[in-house]
Design an enzyme around this catalytic site. Structure first.
Site, PDB file in Angstrom:
ATOM      1  NE  ARG A  65      -1.815  -2.045   2.853  1.00 11.88           N
ATOM      2  CZ  ARG A  65      -2.000  -3.309   2.498  1.00 11.88           C
ATOM      3  NH1 ARG A  65      -3.059  -3.652   1.828  1.00 11.88           N
ATOM      4  NH2 ARG A  65      -1.131  -4.242   2.837  1.00 11.88           N
ATOM      5  CB  THR A  66       3.575   2.481   2.154  1.00 10.75           C
ATOM      6  OG1 THR A  66       2.870   2.111   3.333  1.00 10.75           O
ATOM      7  CG2 THR A  66       4.266   3.817   2.382  1.00 10.75           C
ATOM      8  CE  LYS A  94      27.103  -3.978  -8.144  1.00  7.81           C
ATOM      9  NZ  LYS A  94      27.261  -2.958  -9.190  1.00  7.81           N
ATOM     10  NE  ARG A 115       7.550   0.817   4.476  1.00  8.94           N
ATOM     11  CZ  ARG A 115       6.318   0.330   4.601  1.00  8.94           C
ATOM     12  NH1 ARG A 115       6.068  -0.922   4.291  1.00  8.94           N
ATOM     13  NH2 ARG A 115       5.334   1.099   5.009  1.00  8.94           N
ATOM     14  CG  HIS A 143       4.393   4.398   8.545  1.00  9.78           C
ATOM     15  ND1 HIS A 143       4.434   5.176   7.388  1.00  9.78           N
ATOM     16  CD2 HIS A 143       3.950   3.164   8.154  1.00  9.78           C
ATOM     17  CE1 HIS A 143       4.033   4.437   6.373  1.00  9.78           C
ATOM     18  NE2 HIS A 143       3.738   3.224   6.807  1.00  9.78           N
TER      19      HIS A 143
END
Ligand code: NCD
Length: 320
Positions: A65-66, A94, A115, A143
């Protein structure tokens, strides 16, 4: 990029959003007012508000959703996205540092939505980037854009954010959505009722900060009692991925569940919210009750994120 205090008071233009506490009450209300006006655009009316703008979606942890609602918001406003949806496919594999990745991204895009599994990652990214950074969830930290859409849902239903009784149910220890939301509820003067298994209590440092803000905060371990009093029942998933060991998770898994029977004595106007995904905490028989608000809440992610992106990126007062 971290804004100075004077610019903060004036406009969101060019600012980072790392914690919900970066926004004043007035700024939150202004985003929610714009979000309401964005609803027809979120439903498909064309807009060119972000034409020519590029927003990077840097997702180093799973999201449905986000990320998709942010991408939808950018596209609906005529902008475009650069997306990292699989950290395994980037140079972090890497050995590149997050700092370098963000610094580089900030030269490819006009804003970065991040995120990350580590608490504090968004603050670090804001330092690395000379473009605005929006925190889309940092570990068990914050959040803030979820909180904005949660507030939009509550305000749409009750016309206010003050004086309500909001039960926060579930994983209050690791859940970043409740960590953010609790601060906003305290700011707006709603009562916070904490209902969680003992092992998932809201951590002491949050309790102290909230009390400091003058929050009305109390524990209610009896779920039926909590449900009877609530205007809003905010249910959360146990954050399985944050547990240090599997047996600790197994000890609390399945320890609460809301179904239509649990709501039998609820106020008629009670709304049940959930940031989603749900993993068994809300039975599907709640979906058809008038209490279920979680799908509307998920839709509101788009107009809220549109309003926020427009405030940060769109034409507006410049900093400084
Ligand atoms: C939440 C999150 O990622 O913190 N989901 C979301 O953004 N809608 C809640 C969760 O994953 O349980």
């Amino acid at each position: 990029m971290e804004g100075d205090v004077a610019a903060r008071r004036m406009s969101l233009h060019g600012r980072d959003l790392v914690s919900i506490r970066d926004l004043s009450r007035e700024e939150i209300v202004s985003v929610l007012d714009s979000a309401r006006k964005m609803i027809p655009f979120a439903e498909g009316r064309p807009s060119t508000a972000l034409a020519g703008r590029i927003v990077a979606m840097a997702f180093f942890e799973p999201s449905t959703r986000t990320r998709l609602s942010f991408e939808s918001a950018v596209h609906r406003l005529g902008g475009s996205c650069l997306t990292i949806a699989d950290a395994g496919a980037t140079s972090l594999r890497k050995g590149e540092s997050l700092y370098d990745t963000i610094r580089m991204l900030s030269s490819y895009a006009d804003a970065i939505v991040l995120r990350h599994p580590h608490e504090g990652a968004a603050r670090l990214a804001a330092r690395a980037s000379d473009r605005p950074v929006i925190n889309a969830g940092d570990g068990a930290g914050q959040h803030p854009t979820q909180t904005l859409l949660d507030l939009a849902m509550i305000r749409e239903r009750f016309g206010t954010l003050a004086g309500l009784k909001v039960v926060l149910l579930g994983d209050l220890k690791y859940g970043r959505t409740v960590h953010s939301l609790a601060y906003a509820l305290a700011e707006f003067g709603s009562e916070i009722i904490l209902a969680s298994p003992e092992a998932l209590r809201l951590p002491e440092e949050h309790r102290e900060d909230l009390k400091h803000l003058g929050a009305k905060l109390r524990d209610e371990p009896d779920l039926d009692k909590a449900v009877r009093q609530a205007d809003v029942l905010y249910v959360t998933r146990i954050q399985k991925e944050r547990f240090a060991d599997e047996s600790e998770y197994r000890a609390v898994a399945g320890s609460y569940r809301i179904d239509a029977h649990t709501l039998r004595e609820a106020k008629p106007e009670l709304i049940v919210m959930h940031p989603l995904p749900r993993a068994g905490e809300i039975a599907s028989d709640v979906d058809t009750t008038p209490h279920a608000a979680y799908f509307r809440q998920a839709f509101l992610a788009v107009p809220v994120r549109m309003a926020l992106l427009q405030a940060i990126l769109g034409p507006g007062r410049r900093r400084g």
